[in-house]
Write a protein that holds these residues in place. Sequence first.
Motif, PDB file in Angstrom:
ATOM      1  N   ARG A  33      21.403 -29.328  -5.038  1.00  0.00           N
ATOM      2  CA  ARG A  33      21.157 -30.310  -6.090  1.00  0.00           C
ATOM      3  C   ARG A  33      20.932 -31.711  -5.515  1.00  0.00           C
ATOM      4  NH1 ARG A  33      18.969 -27.613  -8.726  1.00  0.00           N
ATOM      5  NH2 ARG A  33      19.110 -28.928 -10.578  1.00  0.00           N
ATOM      6  N   VAL A  79      28.064 -33.506   2.826  1.00  0.00           N
ATOM      7  CA  VAL A  79      27.828 -34.545   3.833  1.00  0.00           C
ATOM      8  C   VAL A  79      29.169 -35.076   4.345  1.00  0.00           C
ATOM      9  CG1 VAL A  79      26.858 -36.839   4.248  1.00  0.00           C
ATOM     10  CG2 VAL A  79      25.586 -35.177   2.868  1.00  0.00           C
ATOM     11  N   ALA A 129      31.963 -33.512   4.335  1.00  0.00           N
ATOM     12  CA  ALA A 129      32.759 -32.482   4.997  1.00  0.00           C
ATOM     13  C   ALA A 129      32.172 -32.030   6.329  1.00  0.00           C
ATOM     14  CB  ALA A 129      32.913 -31.277   4.075  1.00  0.00           C
ATOM     15  N   THR A 179      31.840 -25.126   6.680  1.00  0.00           N
ATOM     16  CA  THR A 179      32.664 -26.064   5.921  1.00  0.00           C
ATOM     17  C   THR A 179      31.910 -26.577   4.690  1.00  0.00           C
ATOM     18  OG1 THR A 179      33.735 -26.693   7.978  1.00  0.00           O
ATOM     19  CG2 THR A 179      34.087 -28.145   6.116  1.00  0.00           C
ATOM     20  N   ILE A 222      29.753 -24.928   2.958  1.00  0.00           N
ATOM     21  CA  ILE A 222      29.785 -23.841   1.969  1.00  0.00           C
ATOM     22  C   ILE A 222      31.091 -23.913   1.182  1.00  0.00           C
ATOM     23  CG2 ILE A 222      30.059 -21.323   1.767  1.00  0.00           C
ATOM     24  CD1 ILE A 222      27.892 -21.001   3.885  1.00  0.00           C
ATOM     25  N   MET A 223      32.162 -24.223   1.877  1.00  0.00           N
ATOM     26  CA  MET A 223      33.484 -24.289   1.238  1.00  0.00           C
ATOM     27  C   MET A 223      33.549 -25.376   0.165  1.00  0.00           C
ATOM     28  SD  MET A 223      37.166 -24.677   3.149  1.00  0.00           S
ATOM     29  CE  MET A 223      36.776 -26.150   4.091  1.00  0.00           C
ATOM     30  N   VAL A 224      32.792 -26.449   0.352  1.00  0.00           N
ATOM     31  CA  VAL A 224      32.945 -27.583  -0.572  1.00  0.00           C
ATOM     32  C   VAL A 224      31.782 -27.765  -1.539  1.00  0.00           C
ATOM     33  CG1 VAL A 224      34.439 -28.832   1.033  1.00  0.00           C
ATOM     34  CG2 VAL A 224      31.974 -29.289   1.047  1.00  0.00           C
ATOM     35  N   CYS A 225      30.721 -26.971  -1.431  1.00  0.00           N
ATOM     36  CA  CYS A 225      29.584 -27.161  -2.340  1.00  0.00           C
ATOM     37  C   CYS A 225      29.949 -26.647  -3.733  1.00  0.00           C
ATOM     38  CB  CYS A 225      28.335 -26.442  -1.838  1.00  0.00           C
ATOM     39  SG  CYS A 225      26.989 -26.534  -3.046  1.00  0.00           S
ATOM     40  N   PRO A 226      30.028 -27.530  -4.730  1.00  0.00           N
ATOM     41  CA  PRO A 226      30.478 -27.096  -6.058  1.00  0.00           C
ATOM     42  C   PRO A 226      29.520 -26.119  -6.736  1.00  0.00           C
ATOM     43  CG  PRO A 226      29.893 -29.441  -6.065  1.00  0.00           C
ATOM     44  CD  PRO A 226      29.771 -28.972  -4.659  1.00  0.00           C
ATOM     45  N   TYR A 227      28.298 -26.054  -6.249  1.00  0.00           N
ATOM     46  CA  TYR A 227      27.300 -25.167  -6.856  1.00  0.00           C
ATOM     47  C   TYR A 227      27.189 -23.832  -6.120  1.00  0.00           C
ATOM     48  CZ  TYR A 227      25.782 -29.361  -9.281  1.00  0.00           C
ATOM     49  OH  TYR A 227      25.746 -30.478 -10.066  1.00  0.00           O
ATOM     50  N   GLY A 228      27.795 -23.743  -4.947  1.00  0.00           N
ATOM     51  CA  GLY A 228      27.603 -22.545  -4.138  1.00  0.00           C
ATOM     52  C   GLY A 228      26.147 -22.433  -3.734  1.00  0.00           C
ATOM     53  N   ILE A 280      24.661 -23.523  -0.875  1.00  0.00           N
ATOM     54  CA  ILE A 280      24.339 -23.494   0.557  1.00  0.00           C
ATOM     55  C   ILE A 280      24.525 -22.063   1.044  1.00  0.00           C
ATOM     56  CG2 ILE A 280      24.890 -24.449   2.828  1.00  0.00           C
ATOM     57  CD1 ILE A 280      26.061 -26.883   1.369  1.00  0.00           C
TER      58      ILE A 280
END
Lengths: 426, 147
Positions: B61, B69, B71, B98, B100-106, B108
Amino acid sequence: MSKYVIVGASVAGIGAVEAIREVDPKGTITVISDEQCPQYSRPMISDLVSGKATFEKMKCRDDQFWEKNGVQALTGRTAVSLNLADKYVSLDKGDRVNFEKLLVATGGKPFVPKIEGSDKDGVFTFTTLSDAESLAAKIEKAKSAVVIGAGLIGISVTEALVKRGLKVTMVELQDKILSLILDPTASEMVENVIRKAGVTIATGQTVKRILGKPENGKVVGGVVLTSGEQVQCDLVIIAIGVIPRTELVSGTDVKTNRGILVDKFMRTNVQDVYASGDVAEAYDFVVGENRLLPLWPLAQLEGKVAGYNMAGKKADYPGGTAMSSLKYFGVPIISIGIANPKDPDAYESLVKHDPERGFYRKIVLKDNAIMGVTLVNGIEKAGVLFHLMKNGVNVKKFKQELISDDFCLATLPRSLRRKLYPGEYK
Amino acid sequence: MKKIIVKEEHCIGCGLCEVYCTVQHSKSKDIIKAYNREKPRPTSRVKLEVHKPVSFAIQCRHCEDAPCVTACLSGAMKKDEETGLVTHDPEKCIGCWTCIMVCPYGAIKMDASGKVVSKCDLCAELEIPACVANCPNGALVYKEVKP
């Protein structure tokens, strides 16, 4: 005199510089760092040892970062003491830097227990570039190593040494490896992968004594475990954990517990003094209290929040939690929040385990809110789970779907998506 | 900046977005060569998400305040202040997941190589991103949005 003084040039300091410059393009910034080299990624030091990355690749900002941001960088210099009344930092050669706002981002240092023989040549800690370089210089001539501690640092250094052809024995005091962030099932999955790579894992034990070589007692030749067993090795790496480097504020009015105490604006109890990163105890939104969480992504975020507030833009730290993304020996694992509830009755655990495919999913719930996520393989939607977790979403209606292989954004009810991602439904 | 807007009510779940994204990010830019000859097959940076009867495509998005960025361990993920794009440098990426762990949209993905992540670059070299241009039912729209 500098408007902003930052002690520490790793990621919390970098995050602060970037945030300050967003708000205040002109205010003078001085950064003090005892490391001489450009900014680099600490978590990548194991890649330097394994040969996977050069130092060039490890640089997490470009070489002109300080110049571009108009920062006076005092690298290779140590901040030795702090005068809060007159607002200055004293440096190693006796000079002073006055400040209006100060950020203490001194990070952590390895915890080294007293072990007989730890002064021998061939004993290392593993947190900085210089640690990695000293270790790398010894590898060619070494055949075997003992790593003390099977946590994040211990396993990553183990993997690097294995890739360089060394025979490694990992010694862990707990019964399970990675016991702080994985439950027994996930821990065992990792253990199997590590064993398969030829590593010996000794749990429930530690190193009692470091021995010298028969021909030269000053050089590491082996260790004695608490069980009495003797393990021959050329290198010993102590990787038990890191503790905050709070020396700079000791004896001052800045309050500390294990680390420096900060509020949600990253302020300490002393006006104009902030702290961020591994040295600080910031808020954990899962546990509901401040605690040490020495993790790179959180350090960067904390530094950013401190920077904004120092420059006069109000910013709240949303809170972090234990969160680790691992890739040991190629197996992707993500662990967020609580993996092992201490009081299992107060929590609900949803588990799906597929040993054949090596898949494991575990969601820990409390009152239908996610408190913990563990994923082994199939990690791509971890961020959606983390988002639900951060927002304290009640997942009652779709909780079984959380452990499904197909879980994704589309799993969430549309009304919930509208609420959680308002920008997408304008 | 221009962003891809997802109109889920128009999505028919055909998956052409993924096909054309794969082709666009292949070496040959040819559908048959990309699918048959390139090994591993280039990763589609858009994902068709299906939870019947709901389906929609999701891709990066390009968040204003992007968690990936902040993370990123290696400095591979950056926010381009001029274009607004969240850029990813595979040369710097170490595949630590890392982001992937924090992307709220999933949004990546792990690249097919297994060594780095892969995410939407809004097809920098095209006027209209491939997924948008080839969506048969107008479920993906490329337009100017306020940050």
